[in-house]
Motif scaffolding. Structure first.
Motif, PDB file in Angstrom:
ATOM      1  N   HIS A 191      77.993  73.085 -14.918  1.00 27.49           N
ATOM      2  CA  HIS A 191      78.086  74.518 -15.210  1.00 27.49           C
ATOM      3  C   HIS A 191      77.209  74.841 -16.413  1.00 27.49           C
ATOM      4  O   HIS A 191      77.342  74.227 -17.472  1.00 27.49           O
ATOM      5  CB  HIS A 191      79.542  74.894 -15.502  1.00 27.49           C
ATOM      6  CG  HIS A 191      79.742  76.370 -15.701  1.00 27.49           C
ATOM      7  ND1 HIS A 191      80.098  77.219 -14.669  1.00 27.49           N
ATOM      8  CD2 HIS A 191      79.627  77.151 -16.804  1.00 27.49           C
ATOM      9  CE1 HIS A 191      80.206  78.448 -15.139  1.00 27.49           C
ATOM     10  NE2 HIS A 191      79.908  78.442 -16.424  1.00 27.49           N
ATOM     11  N   PHE A 192      76.317  75.810 -16.237  1.00 28.04           N
ATOM     12  CA  PHE A 192      75.440  76.267 -17.313  1.00 28.04           C
ATOM     13  C   PHE A 192      75.874  77.657 -17.769  1.00 28.04           C
ATOM     14  O   PHE A 192      76.254  78.489 -16.953  1.00 28.04           O
ATOM     15  CB  PHE A 192      73.988  76.350 -16.840  1.00 28.04           C
ATOM     16  CG  PHE A 192      73.363  75.041 -16.470  1.00 28.04           C
ATOM     17  CD1 PHE A 192      72.673  74.293 -17.413  1.00 28.04           C
ATOM     18  CD2 PHE A 192      73.447  74.545 -15.179  1.00 28.04           C
ATOM     19  CE1 PHE A 192      72.073  73.081 -17.079  1.00 28.04           C
ATOM     20  CE2 PHE A 192      72.864  73.336 -14.827  1.00 28.04           C
ATOM     21  CZ  PHE A 192      72.177  72.601 -15.783  1.00 28.04           C
ATOM     22  N   THR A 193      75.801  77.907 -19.069  1.00 31.04           N
ATOM     23  CA  THR A 193      75.949  79.285 -19.553  1.00 31.04           C
ATOM     24  C   THR A 193      74.550  79.840 -19.794  1.00 31.04           C
ATOM     25  O   THR A 193      73.693  79.167 -20.382  1.00 31.04           O
ATOM     26  CB  THR A 193      76.774  79.356 -20.846  1.00 31.04           C
ATOM     27  OG1 THR A 193      76.116  78.613 -21.886  1.00 31.04           O
ATOM     28  CG2 THR A 193      78.170  78.785 -20.615  1.00 31.04           C
ATOM     29  N   HIS A 234      77.108  78.899 -12.841  1.00 28.78           N
ATOM     30  CA  HIS A 234      76.705  79.430 -14.140  1.00 28.78           C
ATOM     31  C   HIS A 234      77.567  80.625 -14.500  1.00 28.78           C
ATOM     32  O   HIS A 234      78.228  81.232 -13.647  1.00 28.78           O
ATOM     33  CB  HIS A 234      75.228  79.835 -14.124  1.00 28.78           C
ATOM     34  CG  HIS A 234      74.926  81.014 -13.234  1.00 28.78           C
ATOM     35  ND1 HIS A 234      74.584  80.862 -11.905  1.00 28.78           N
ATOM     36  CD2 HIS A 234      74.931  82.346 -13.472  1.00 28.78           C
ATOM     37  CE1 HIS A 234      74.387  82.053 -11.367  1.00 28.78           C
ATOM     38  NE2 HIS A 234      74.582  82.971 -12.300  1.00 28.78           N
TER      39      HIS A 234
END
Length: 507
Positions: A200-202, A234
């Motif tokens: 998971h990317f922010t 994301h």
């Protein structure tokens, strides 16, 4: 202080007047500095793993992963502007007689080794598209033109991209962005029991489409090469975590159209993004701390080691809590020993005089919290926060402390910092579920007194901005924190573009 139009604006963005008043209060009162007791060192806050222990923990993790959902969480929302700041300075000043020698050294180092950067070929191609030769411009010392094509929209636009999309490394006959290196890491240590690597990317909203395009382009090849299925998600920093900005006199800052200005409140706001994840364990690592795959073996091994430690602590804590909250028999002395000697948690003064019932209740409150295991690296002069014992109204505890939280005017505090042996590389693995399997409300474990005030500008005017407690210091201040020494080889951040010239990032 607030007009009817202000109240309407607050309602539209979902802010209560009381929340804004609480934020404004901090601009007047400021934030208290931490009260350091002593540095965390080996056997007093930091665990040291023996070689035999490393081998066992590494193997254990592969077994745990078969029944564990693993998520990798990567904060990646910031633009790479600061990574290229020194090149902007060089661009403006390299031919001026009074130019800063450090700026000149940085810029000339960059150009002397420009062909060693993974983005060199892309830069060559984008200039060739406009009928320019990169080699000829370099020979002519036309540095401003070259930097325009590297940094600005007419070329690669690197100064306005997130670090995730910057090409960091060469690998075999290709190149890899920082994002791709994180995918590879996830495939090598973050594959869950279902064969899926969850990551998971922010992101910042303006970068989402570029991120999605790169993911679509590169994922199939990595899935095939590493025999893994990626689940890549994301999120953006929640607008409801923004904070109000003020003028230097602490009155609300207004934009040119008269509206109140709210700004993203730093990476501490990402604790709400973490709280939305549905995993058994969550690895947290910064976007710029990656190395080429062939140099990543130590990183992979130690990710598994701290992951195994977390799962062991989680198992033991859950077992204790289930007994403490039921009629099951349990030796309080054994629990106290575990809390003090394994978790390095100091019990409140006079605890031995509490009744057995009160002791159990206190132990429940101590243990029923989110848990994190944090890798700590020996201090070799790198900037950043570190592990310390900190005094607060609720007692002494282990904390990651940033330098901005410390009053260096106090000789006692400066002395403690000088005695510290380790620093925080942001190498964290977390469990955010309680012993019943429910996800904690992580907002309940934030220390709101650990934010800070930053000086910024907007439309040419100075302003003061409120930063929320940092993700790995104040936002996790009330977690159970276990610190473990990890090798310096696991820490290879890219803070400036020339860091990519370090041997750790080169073939």
């Amino acid at each position: 202080m607030f007009t009817p139009e202000d109240l309407k604006q607050l309602k539209e963005i979902g802010f209560s007047i009381q929340v804004v008043k609480n934020q404004l209060k901090y601009f007047t009162t400021g934030f208290p500095c931490v009260n350091l007791i002593r540095p965390a060192v080996i056997n007093d806050g930091i665990k040291l793993i023996t070689t035999n222990g490393e081998i066992k923990l590494n193997g254990d993790f592969d077994d745990y992963a078969k029944t564990t959902k693993i998520i990798k969480f990567v904060p990646a929302s910031g633009a790479a502007t600061r990574m290229f700041k020194d090149l902007f300075d060089f661009k403006e000043n390299f031919d001026k007689p009074n130019a800063n020698p450090k700026v000149l050294e940085f810029g000339f180092t960059f150009f002397q080794s420009i062909n060693k950067f993974a983005f060199y070929q892309d830069l060559d191609m984008v200039m060739d598209r406009d009928g320019l030769s990169l080699k000829e411009e370099l020979n002519s010392r036309n540095y401003r033109l070259v930097l325009d094509y590297l940094l600005l929209e007419k070329g690669l636009n690197y100064a306005n991209l997130p670090k995730a999309l910057i090409k960091f490394h060469r690998s075999e006959n290709t190149t890899r962005t920082a994002l791709e290196e994180h995918l590879v890491e996830s495939a090598l240590y973050g594959k869950s029991g279902d064969g899926v690597a969850y990551i998971h990317f922010t992101l910042s909203p303006e970068h989402v489409s570029l991120f999605e395009a790169l993911i679509s382009e590169v994922t199939p090849a990595y899935e095939k090469k590493y025999q893994v299925k990626f689940n890549i998600t994301h999120s953006i920093q929640l607008p409801t975590t923004d904070t109000i900005a003020v003028n230097p006199d602490n009155t609300p800052f207004r934009t040119n159209d008269g509206k109140l200005l709210f700004r993203p409140a730093g990476h501490g706001a990402l604790i709400w993004n973490v709280n939305q994840l549905e995993g058994d364990i969550i690895f947290i690592k910064n976007i710029d701390n990656v190395v080429p795959e062939r140099k990543g073996e130590t990183t992979i091994v130690y990710k598994k080691i701290i992951g195994s430690l977390l799962l062991q602590f989680k198992h033991n804590i859950d077992k204790i809590l289930k007994k403490l909250t039921s009629q099951s028999k349990i030796k309080i002395e054994d629990v106290i020993s575990f809390v003090k000697n394994e978790l390095f948690i100091e019990l409140p003064e006079g605890f031995e005089n509490f009744s057995e019932t009160d002791q159990k209740q206190k132990l429940i409150s101590i243990l029923n919290r989110p848990i994190r295991v944090c890798g700590m690296v020996k201090n070799e002069g790198e900037p950043g926060g570190g592990p310390f014992w900190v005094k607060s109204s609720s007692g002494n505890s282990l904390q990651i402390v940033e330098t901005s939280q410390i009053d260096f005017n106090l000789s006692t505090q400066k002395r403690i910092v000088d005695q510290s042996t380790h620093f925080n590389p942001v190498d964290i693995v977390c469990s955010i579920r309680d012993f019943k399997g429910d996800v904690f409300d992580l907002s309940q474990f934030v220390d709101p007194s650990t934010g800070f005030i930053a000086v910024k500008s907007k439309d040419g005017k100075d302003l003061k901005a409120l930063e929320l407690p940092g993700l790995w210091n104040g936002a996790m201040a009330k977690w159970i924190s276990v610190f473990v020494e990890v090798p310096i080889a696991t820490f290879n951040p890219v803070k400036t573009v020339n860091d990519l010239l370090r041997s750790e990032h080169q073939n």
